[in-house]
Design a protein around this motif. Structure first.
Motif, PDB file in Angstrom:
ATOM      1  N   MET A  68       0.816  -1.177   0.000  1.00 44.40           N
ATOM      2  CA  MET A  68       0.000   0.000   0.000  1.00 44.40           C
ATOM      3  C   MET A  68       0.874   1.260   0.000  1.00 44.40           C
ATOM      4  SD  MET A  68      -2.141   1.996   2.834  1.00 44.40           S
ATOM      5  CE  MET A  68      -0.705   1.868   3.777  1.00 44.40           C
ATOM      6  N   LEU A  69       1.792   1.360   0.945  1.00 48.37           N
ATOM      7  CA  LEU A  69       2.654   2.539   1.027  1.00 48.37           C
ATOM      8  C   LEU A  69       3.508   2.682  -0.224  1.00 48.37           C
ATOM      9  CD1 LEU A  69       3.967   4.927   2.488  1.00 48.37           C
ATOM     10  CD2 LEU A  69       5.501   3.293   3.593  1.00 48.37           C
ATOM     11  N   THR A  70       4.063   1.585  -0.698  1.00 42.84           N
ATOM     12  CA  THR A  70       4.932   1.651  -1.870  1.00 42.84           C
ATOM     13  C   THR A  70       4.154   2.103  -3.094  1.00 42.84           C
ATOM     14  OG1 THR A  70       6.175  -0.172  -0.912  1.00 42.84           O
ATOM     15  CG2 THR A  70       6.659   0.388  -3.192  1.00 42.84           C
ATOM     16  N   ARG A  71       2.951   1.589  -3.262  1.00 40.16           N
ATOM     17  CA  ARG A  71       2.113   2.003  -4.396  1.00 40.16           C
ATOM     18  C   ARG A  71       1.836   3.498  -4.331  1.00 40.16           C
ATOM     19  NH1 ARG A  71      -3.652   2.222  -5.155  1.00 40.16           N
ATOM     20  NH2 ARG A  71      -3.853   1.334  -3.084  1.00 40.16           N
ATOM     21  N   LEU A  72       1.505   4.005  -3.150  1.00 37.78           N
ATOM     22  CA  LEU A  72       1.219   5.429  -2.997  1.00 37.78           C
ATOM     23  C   LEU A  72       2.465   6.285  -3.225  1.00 37.78           C
ATOM     24  CD1 LEU A  72      -1.218   5.249   0.021  1.00 37.78           C
ATOM     25  CD2 LEU A  72      -1.796   5.742  -2.356  1.00 37.78           C
ATOM     26  N   LEU A  73       3.611   5.818  -2.743  1.00 37.84           N
ATOM     27  CA  LEU A  73       4.853   6.553  -3.006  1.00 37.84           C
ATOM     28  C   LEU A  73       5.173   6.567  -4.500  1.00 37.84           C
ATOM     29  CD1 LEU A  73       7.090   5.368  -0.040  1.00 37.84           C
ATOM     30  CD2 LEU A  73       6.216   7.683  -0.428  1.00 37.84           C
ATOM     31  N   HIS A  74       4.883   5.463  -5.163  1.00 37.21           N
ATOM     32  CA  HIS A  74       5.089   5.400  -6.608  1.00 37.21           C
ATOM     33  C   HIS A  74       4.205   6.424  -7.323  1.00 37.21           C
ATOM     34  CE1 HIS A  74       5.862   3.789 -10.561  1.00 37.21           C
ATOM     35  NE2 HIS A  74       4.582   3.516 -10.719  1.00 37.21           N
ATOM     36  N   VAL A  75       2.964   6.511  -6.923  1.00 33.33           N
ATOM     37  CA  VAL A  75       2.050   7.495  -7.518  1.00 33.33           C
ATOM     38  C   VAL A  75       2.566   8.911  -7.273  1.00 33.33           C
ATOM     39  CG1 VAL A  75      -0.281   8.474  -7.293  1.00 33.33           C
ATOM     40  CG2 VAL A  75       0.020   6.006  -7.435  1.00 33.33           C
ATOM     41  N   CYS A  76       3.225   9.116  -6.142  1.00 28.48           N
ATOM     42  CA  CYS A  76       3.780  10.437  -5.804  1.00 28.48           C
ATOM     43  C   CYS A  76       5.142  10.708  -6.438  1.00 28.48           C
ATOM     44  CB  CYS A  76       3.876  10.581  -4.292  1.00 28.48           C
ATOM     45  SG  CYS A  76       2.287  10.608  -3.467  1.00 28.48           S
ATOM     46  N   GLY A  77       5.649   9.761  -7.248  1.00 32.72           N
ATOM     47  CA  GLY A  77       6.878  10.018  -7.976  1.00 32.72           C
ATOM     48  C   GLY A  77       8.075   9.155  -7.644  1.00 32.72           C
ATOM     49  N   LEU A  78       7.952   8.226  -6.717  1.00 33.05           N
ATOM     50  CA  LEU A  78       9.063   7.331  -6.407  1.00 33.05           C
ATOM     51  C   LEU A  78       9.203   6.315  -7.537  1.00 33.05           C
ATOM     52  CD1 LEU A  78      11.175   6.378  -4.230  1.00 33.05           C
ATOM     53  CD2 LEU A  78       9.427   4.745  -3.511  1.00 33.05           C
ATOM     54  N   TYR A  79      10.368   6.283  -8.165  1.00 32.22           N
ATOM     55  CA  TYR A  79      10.607   5.352  -9.265  1.00 32.22           C
ATOM     56  C   TYR A  79      10.959   3.983  -8.698  1.00 32.22           C
ATOM     57  CZ  TYR A  79      12.523   3.296 -13.505  1.00 32.22           C
ATOM     58  OH  TYR A  79      12.770   2.463 -14.572  1.00 32.22           O
ATOM     59  N   LEU A  80      10.224   2.952  -9.144  1.00 33.03           N
ATOM     60  CA  LEU A  80      10.419   1.578  -8.674  1.00 33.03           C
ATOM     61  C   LEU A  80      10.979   0.660  -9.741  1.00 33.03           C
ATOM     62  CD1 LEU A  80       7.012   1.180  -6.796  1.00 33.03           C
ATOM     63  CD2 LEU A  80       9.251   1.688  -5.784  1.00 33.03           C
ATOM     64  N   GLY A  81      11.209   1.185 -10.924  1.00 33.65           N
ATOM     65  CA  GLY A  81      11.666   0.356 -12.031  1.00 33.65           C
ATOM     66  C   GLY A  81      10.545   0.188 -13.053  1.00 33.65           C
ATOM     67  N   LEU A  82      10.873  -0.533 -14.106  1.00 35.99           N
ATOM     68  CA  LEU A  82       9.875  -0.788 -15.140  1.00 35.99           C
ATOM     69  C   LEU A  82       8.747  -1.639 -14.570  1.00 35.99           C
ATOM     70  CD1 LEU A  82      12.268  -1.687 -18.100  1.00 35.99           C
ATOM     71  CD2 LEU A  82      11.073   0.483 -17.699  1.00 35.99           C
ATOM     72  N   GLU A  83       7.542  -1.380 -15.021  1.00 46.48           N
ATOM     73  CA  GLU A  83       6.389  -2.143 -14.536  1.00 46.48           C
ATOM     74  C   GLU A  83       6.565  -3.641 -14.779  1.00 46.48           C
ATOM     75  OE1 GLU A  83       1.587  -2.337 -15.205  1.00 46.48           O
ATOM     76  OE2 GLU A  83       2.590  -0.414 -15.489  1.00 46.48           O
ATOM     77  N   SER A  84       7.188  -3.991 -15.891  1.00 47.36           N
ATOM     78  CA  SER A  84       7.406  -5.402 -16.213  1.00 47.36           C
ATOM     79  C   SER A  84       8.391  -6.082 -15.255  1.00 47.36           C
ATOM     80  CB  SER A  84       7.912  -5.544 -17.650  1.00 47.36           C
ATOM     81  OG  SER A  84       9.154  -4.869 -17.803  1.00 47.36           O
ATOM     82  N   ALA A  85       9.163  -5.288 -14.496  1.00 50.32           N
ATOM     83  CA  ALA A  85      10.126  -5.839 -13.545  1.00 50.32           C
ATOM     84  C   ALA A  85       9.531  -6.005 -12.145  1.00 50.32           C
ATOM     85  CB  ALA A  85      11.363  -4.954 -13.474  1.00 50.32           C
ATOM     86  N   LEU A  86       8.284  -5.568 -11.960  1.00 53.93           N
ATOM     87  CA  LEU A  86       7.645  -5.656 -10.649  1.00 53.93           C
ATOM     88  C   LEU A  86       6.865  -6.963 -10.516  1.00 53.93           C
ATOM     89  CD1 LEU A  86       6.293  -2.011 -10.262  1.00 53.93           C
ATOM     90  CD2 LEU A  86       8.479  -2.954  -9.477  1.00 53.93           C
ATOM     91  N   MET A  87       6.833  -7.496  -9.303  1.00 53.56           N
ATOM     92  CA  MET A  87       6.083  -8.717  -9.019  1.00 53.56           C
ATOM     93  C   MET A  87       4.615  -8.474  -9.389  1.00 53.56           C
ATOM     94  SD  MET A  87       5.846 -10.792  -5.403  1.00 53.56           S
ATOM     95  CE  MET A  87       7.637 -10.873  -5.298  1.00 53.56           C
ATOM     96  N   PRO A  88       4.035  -9.367 -10.193  1.00 60.81           N
ATOM     97  CA  PRO A  88       2.658  -9.143 -10.632  1.00 60.81           C
ATOM     98  C   PRO A  88       1.647  -9.359  -9.501  1.00 60.81           C
ATOM     99  CG  PRO A  88       3.464 -11.245 -11.442  1.00 60.81           C
ATOM    100  CD  PRO A  88       4.622 -10.570 -10.765  1.00 60.81           C
ATOM    101  N   PRO A  89       0.493  -8.711  -9.607  1.00 60.78           N
ATOM    102  CA  PRO A  89      -0.563  -8.936  -8.612  1.00 60.78           C
ATOM    103  C   PRO A  89      -0.973 -10.410  -8.589  1.00 60.78           C
ATOM    104  CG  PRO A  89      -1.116  -7.101 -10.064  1.00 60.78           C
ATOM    105  CD  PRO A  89       0.092  -7.768 -10.640  1.00 60.78           C
ATOM    106  N   GLN A  90      -1.503 -10.834  -7.463  1.00 65.54           N
ATOM    107  CA  GLN A  90      -1.998 -12.192  -7.331  1.00 65.54           C
ATOM    108  C   GLN A  90      -3.357 -12.155  -6.655  1.00 65.54           C
ATOM    109  OE1 GLN A  90       0.998 -14.720  -5.537  1.00 65.54           O
ATOM    110  NE2 GLN A  90       2.547 -14.059  -6.981  1.00 65.54           N
ATOM    111  N   VAL A  91      -4.004 -13.291  -6.586  1.00 65.09           N
ATOM    112  CA  VAL A  91      -5.347 -13.364  -6.016  1.00 65.09           C
ATOM    113  C   VAL A  91      -5.375 -12.792  -4.606  1.00 65.09           C
ATOM    114  CG1 VAL A  91      -7.188 -14.939  -5.300  1.00 65.09           C
ATOM    115  CG2 VAL A  91      -5.986 -15.325  -7.452  1.00 65.09           C
ATOM    116  N   ASP A  92      -4.358 -13.105  -3.799  1.00 64.57           N
ATOM    117  CA  ASP A  92      -4.340 -12.631  -2.411  1.00 64.57           C
ATOM    118  C   ASP A  92      -3.857 -11.186  -2.275  1.00 64.57           C
ATOM    119  OD1 ASP A  92      -1.730 -13.341  -3.107  1.00 64.57           O
ATOM    120  OD2 ASP A  92      -1.199 -13.853  -1.052  1.00 64.57           O
ATOM    121  N   ASN A  93      -3.396 -10.579  -3.375  1.00 69.06           N
ATOM    122  CA  ASN A  93      -2.955  -9.195  -3.362  1.00 69.06           C
ATOM    123  C   ASN A  93      -3.212  -8.582  -4.742  1.00 69.06           C
ATOM    124  OD1 ASN A  93      -1.765  -6.746  -2.846  1.00 69.06           O
ATOM    125  ND2 ASN A  93       0.073  -7.604  -1.930  1.00 69.06           N
ATOM    126  N   PRO A  94      -4.494  -8.326  -5.059  1.00 66.06           N
ATOM    127  CA  PRO A  94      -4.843  -7.846  -6.404  1.00 66.06           C
ATOM    128  C   PRO A  94      -4.312  -6.456  -6.756  1.00 66.06           C
ATOM    129  CG  PRO A  94      -6.766  -7.834  -4.966  1.00 66.06           C
ATOM    130  CD  PRO A  94      -5.655  -8.492  -4.196  1.00 66.06           C
TER     131      PRO A  94
END
Length: 190
Positions: free
Chosen positions: A1-27
């Motif tokens: 949750m915090l990381t997603r919000l920081l990303h929206v605020c401009g924190l660069y996390l890398g390419l989207e394709s390099a991020l762990m994909p959502p799963q059923v338990d964490n959509p």
């Protein structure tokens, strides 16, 4: 949750394709960079441990046997260095922080503390761990990251506070990250 919000605020996390994909338990997604996760796993394995079997607290992260992993870390970081404010989230950072501090001197650390009972329940649901193991891991992860991150290079916040006073928390966090060259591993504790 915090990381997603920081990303929206401009924190660069890398390419989207390099991020762990959502799963059923964490959509909403985990927002963990797979390269950092894999390197942390390799580091923990090299020290005789794993995410659920932390290595000894007095482990020497400056040992020359870790030199190949330091080289891998520097190569991974090269893709981020041209960014202003960047970071990564991986709970394993709590165990491997001394390694990353050597690779990235002066980096800032955000420590998100979660209720230990909620964390143990989450680990039981996701990984099938016992409540006692979940509570023990919560204690080890939190103790190690607090011991490793100096007071001037860390920001400690509580998971529940972002549901209560989100705007003031982001104000404090944004102020702490005001420097455009901050290297920031974002930690989420369970």
């Amino acid at each position: 949750m915090l990381t997603r919000l920081l990303h929206v605020c401009g924190l660069y996390l890398g390419l989207e394709s390099a991020l762990m994909p959502p799963q059923v338990d964490n959509p909403d997604g985990f927002w963990e960079h797979l390269g950092f996760v894999a390197l942390n796993d390799e580091l923990l394995n090299g020290l005789g441990g794993a995410w659920d079997l932390p290595p000894a607290a007095n482990e020497n992260f400056k040992d020359t046997r870790l030199d190949p992993l330091r080289m891998k870390a520097r190569m991974l970081i090269e893709g981020f260095d041209s960014r202003g404010v960047w970071g990564w989230k991986d709970p394993r950072n709590s165990l491997t922080l001394p390694f990353w501090q050597e690779v990235l001197p002066g980096m800032k650390t955000v420590i998100m503390v979660r209720n230990p009972l909620e964390a143990a329940h989450s680990m039981r649901e996701r990984n099938g761990t016992s409540y006692s193991l979940g509570l023990r891991l919560w204690e080890i992860y939190n103790r190690r990251v607090i011991e490793a991150a100096s007071e001037q290079n860390r920001l400690v916040t509580h998971y529940d506070s972002f549901f209560e006073t989100q705007k003031s928390n982001y104000g404090a966090l944004g102020h702490s990250l005001g420097c455009p060259t901050v290297k920031l591993p974002v930690l989420r504790h369970w």
